[in-house]
Enzyme design. Structure first.
Site, PDB file in Angstrom:
ATOM      1  N   THR A  25       0.824  -1.208   0.000  1.00  0.00           N
ATOM      2  CA  THR A  25       0.000   0.000   0.000  1.00  0.00           C
ATOM      3  C   THR A  25       0.864   1.266   0.000  1.00  0.00           C
ATOM      4  O   THR A  25       0.722   2.124  -0.872  1.00  0.00           O
ATOM      5  CB  THR A  25      -0.931  -0.009   1.235  1.00  0.00           C
ATOM      6  N   ILE A  85       0.900  13.959   8.096  1.00  0.00           N
ATOM      7  CA  ILE A  85       1.055  15.214   8.854  1.00  0.00           C
ATOM      8  C   ILE A  85       2.553  15.511   9.066  1.00  0.00           C
ATOM      9  O   ILE A  85       3.269  14.667   9.611  1.00  0.00           O
ATOM     10  CB  ILE A  85       0.361  15.107  10.243  1.00  0.00           C
ATOM     11  N   GLU A 143      -7.652  -3.562  10.707  1.00  0.00           N
ATOM     12  CA  GLU A 143      -7.051  -4.828  10.255  1.00  0.00           C
ATOM     13  C   GLU A 143      -7.921  -6.000  10.708  1.00  0.00           C
ATOM     14  O   GLU A 143      -8.677  -5.872  11.673  1.00  0.00           O
ATOM     15  CB  GLU A 143      -5.667  -5.009  10.911  1.00  0.00           C
ATOM     16  N   ASP A 156      -0.118   0.512  18.577  1.00  0.00           N
ATOM     17  CA  ASP A 156       0.304   1.373  17.469  1.00  0.00           C
ATOM     18  C   ASP A 156       0.538   2.810  17.969  1.00  0.00           C
ATOM     19  O   ASP A 156       1.567   3.421  17.672  1.00  0.00           O
ATOM     20  CB  ASP A 156      -0.779   1.343  16.370  1.00  0.00           C
ATOM     21  N   LYS A 194       4.075   5.221  18.224  1.00  0.00           N
ATOM     22  CA  LYS A 194       4.153   6.592  17.700  1.00  0.00           C
ATOM     23  C   LYS A 194       4.535   7.592  18.796  1.00  0.00           C
ATOM     24  O   LYS A 194       5.347   8.483  18.561  1.00  0.00           O
ATOM     25  CB  LYS A 194       2.821   6.963  17.047  1.00  0.00           C
TER      26      LYS A 194
HETATM   27  N1  HSE Z   1      -3.450   1.508  11.906  1.00  0.00           N
HETATM   28  C1  HSE Z   1      -2.851   2.804  11.888  1.00  0.00           C
HETATM   29  C2  HSE Z   1      -3.903   3.844  12.258  1.00  0.00           C
HETATM   30  C3  HSE Z   1      -2.272   3.065  10.520  1.00  0.00           C
HETATM   31  O1  HSE Z   1      -5.085   3.498  12.287  1.00  0.00           O
HETATM   32  O2  HSE Z   1      -3.559   4.973  12.553  1.00  0.00           O
HETATM   33  C4  HSE Z   1      -1.361   4.245  10.439  1.00  0.00           C
HETATM   34  O3  HSE Z   1      -0.219   4.116  11.234  1.00  0.00           O
END
Ligand code: HSE
Length: 402
Positions: free
Chosen positions: A11, A131, A185, A196, A200
């Site tokens: 992707t 961003i 997912e 996730d 970050k």
């Molecule tokens: N699964 C992540 C989200 C994808 O929903 O932000 C982008 O890092």
């Protein structure tokens, strides 16, 4: 003419190729030279694809080609991405990536390796998709002492929370729709458990501290325990529920956390809905500055990767410094963090709430929720709150207040 290679034609990788094709003139203008896609590394073949001829299956073809200036790693995952990136940097090629998992785990050592080899390692797309928040922290805000970063860093969970709030739907039902629409997912654990967002905020916290904030050291809660009653109370309190990643500078170190928070509606973060992300950066002189946009998706993420390609080409022959070192940043314990909390219990335990939290505590009720009551506590530490929570027998849920 600069030559680039894209590792992984999924992707994000195919998005990078699309941005390079569609915006070839703009990319050339900003980079100072035309940018040619020389290779695409993938295990698969792509018969009929416009770039079929550029597809290779052997990383060494790319690593041993002295013409390749920049490598875009869009494979994701730790291996073989880590090995490929290290080899590329050692060969004197700059690397840019969208791979948050790898940057969170090994970013500082890859930055250091780039520095030693006189090339650059950039990862704008790893946080907040399209961003431009990392470049801003690393460049426009470099003269600031950044003392807090707070962000809605995961689009999937923000979409789920928004739908639960606006449509009164259950977590399970919204997740199912999100999966059908491709926003979540099939295995949603990384998003809904906060992992996730944790990667970050680890990257943002590392940049803020100048050290390494390991994601394993960040207290992380996801959104799976939130239900429609929480949203009913949130509406009564004129607040929204958002999954936040935060890093705050304290007198003893950096405090980091990922958890769902109740946020007053007057805070702009409360109004960030759907798959959008927003990151509030607070500088000592600047005050608050907020970055808002698409935190995920093919083109937005790919655009951020290409922004790194351009930056690297503008600084050809130089290392772009990134404020991230391998020494671990000093983190403060969660127990000492002080805030207000929101707790729901059975109506039968109403009197005990005042015993536990004090006689002055305000009882909150929602016309939409029967058989229970809630309170918003005074400012107390996480440790105190945990102890008080253990004294209650019928806790139905709790949230932190931002
Ligand atoms: N699964 C992540 C989200 C994808 O929903 O932000 C982008 O890092």
């Amino acid at each position: 003419m600069a030559k680039v290679a894209v590792l992984g034609y999924g992707t994000v990788g195919s998005g990078v190729v699309e941005v390079l094709d569609t915006n070839a003139r703009e990319v050339a203008c900003s980079a100072g030279e035309a940018v040619e896609l020389k290779y695409i590394l993938d295990l698969r073949d792509f018969p009929g694809d416009k770039h079929e001829a550029q597809v290779v299956h052997d990383i060494d073809i790319i690593l041993n080609d002295p013409e390749v200036d920049v490598i875009c790693e869009t494979m994701g995952g730790l291996e073989p991405a880590f090995t490929f990136e290290k080899k590329a940097l050692e060969k004197g090629k700059s690397v840019c990536t969208s791979n948050k998992e790898l940057v969170a785990a090994h970013g500082p050592e890859l930055v250091e390796l780039a520095r030693k080899n006189g090339v650059s390692y950039l990862f704008e797309a790893s946080v907040g998709g399209g961003i431009p928040v990392l470049r801003s922290i690393n460049d426009s805000l470099k003269h600031e002492k950044i003392d807090a970063i707070t962000g809605i860093l995961n689009g999937t969970t923000n979409y789920i929370l928004t739908k639960m709030d606006k449509e009164g739907a259950s977590f399970e039902d919204v997740l199912k729709v999100a999966q059908e629409k491709g926003y979540a997912e099939r295995n949603p654990e990384a998003d809904v458990e906060g992992y996730d967002a944790c990667r970050k905020i680890a990257i943002l916290a590392s940049l803020m501290s100048g050290g390494h904030v390991a994601y394993e050291d960040i207290y992380t809660e996801g959104i799976t325990k939130i239900n429609s009653a929480d949203f009913a109370y949130a509406r009564s309190l004129n607040m929204a529920i958002k999954l936040l990643g935060m890093c705050k500078k304290t007198s003893t170190g950096f405090f980091t956390m990922v958890a769902p928070f109740l946020i007053p509606m007057e805070n702009p973060l409360a109004n960030v809905n759907g798959v959008f992300n927003a990151i509030d950066v607070h500088g000592n002189m600047l005050g608050d500055v907020m970055f808002y946009g698409k935190g995920a998706g093919k083109n937005a993420t790919a655009s951020a990767v290409v922004a790194d390609v351009v930056d690297i080409l503008k600084h050809k022959g130089k290392h772009i410094p990134v404020n991230m070192k391998a020494e671990k940043a000093v983190l403060t314990a969660k127990d000492n963090a002080v805030r207000q909390f929101f707790v729901r219990v059975s109506e039968s335990e109403k009197d005990k709430l005042t015993d536990v939290f004090g006689p002055e505590i305000d009882i909150v009720k929602s016309p939409e929720v029967q058989g229970e009551v809630a309170v918003v506590t005074d400012l107390i530490s996480e440790k105190d709150f945990e102890e008080k929570l253990n004294k209650l027998d019928s806790v139905k849920g709790y949230l932190r207040l931002f």
